[in-house]
Design a protein around this motif. Structure first.
Motif: not given
Length: 220
Positions: A24, A42, A80, A84, A214, A218
């Motif tokens: 990613r 997503r 995104r 999430g 991260r 995610d």
């Protein structure tokens, strides 16, 4: 599980081709070898992503002062975030009772998640991306007092976030305001810039930490 959809953008409109690797990370290539780029979504459908991209581009437009939301990949950032924990309201207490006339400092009072608020509002904005810019501005003025519009302010987040979250591609937003990113130390530059403006080249958190972080979106 719905079929994976993609947002297709003109490579020239975003200054190059954005390539998402398996881990990613994002890279930009030259426009010479390809005319468009398909970005995996997503949360949004392709139609929804086009509406959000158009709306974000009116909030932070491209003009003679520099690039705007479209070039910075803001629609990708919002996609995104909605996919999430934030989109699912993981960190907000969302149980009754809800105060209908709660003071503003208590924030949003309701059960609908950002995912649900966005999805319903985008149904009402069908065709928004096909309008001319003047009509788009008028439509945004009509909804500026709505809960959805208050969430759409995350356009600003996508413009100036760390690139690891999908927006601020090439650190365009940081370059516009002269923000150097999360510099851990200025030790190497001490005593080197007397009498001149010090504008270090921006560096993202993933660059500073060499990829050892991260993004929160995610998280499961």
């Amino acid at each position: 599980m719905r079929r994976r959809e993609f947002l297709t953008l003109s490579a020239s409109s975003i200054g190059g081709v954005l390539v998402y690797s398996l881990d990613r990370r994002v890279f930009r290539l030259s426009t010479r070898s390809v005319e468009s780029i398909r970005i995996p979504l997503r949360f949004f459908s392709r139609a929804e992503a086009l509406i959000v991209a158009a709306a974000a581009s009116r909030i932070v437009p491209s003009d003679e002062t520099g690039p705007g939301a479209r070039e910075a990949g803001v629609a990708v950032y919002i996609d995104r975030q909605l996919a999430g924990p934030w989109g699912r309201d993981r960190y907000r207490y969302s149980q009754e009772p809800f105060e209908e006339h709660a003071p503003p400092e208590l924030g949003y009072q309701g059960k609908a998640t950002p995912q649900q608020i966005y999805r319903q509002a985008l149904k009402d904005l069908t065709g928004f991306d096909l309008l001319d810019t003047a009509a788009q501005d008028e439509k945004l003025k009509e909804i500026e007092g709505t809960l959805f519009f208050s969430l759409l302010r995350n356009t600003i987040e996508g413009m100036f976030c760390d690139p690891m979250h999908g927006g601020n591609i090439d650190m365009l937003g940081w370059q516009l305001i002269g923000f150097p990113g999360p510099r851990m130390s200025n030790y190497d530059d001490v005593d080197k810039h007397f009498g001149e403006a010090f504008r270090p080249k921006p560096a993202s958190l993933s660059q500073v930490t060499r990829g050892n972080v991260r993004p929160s979106e995610d998280e499961v």
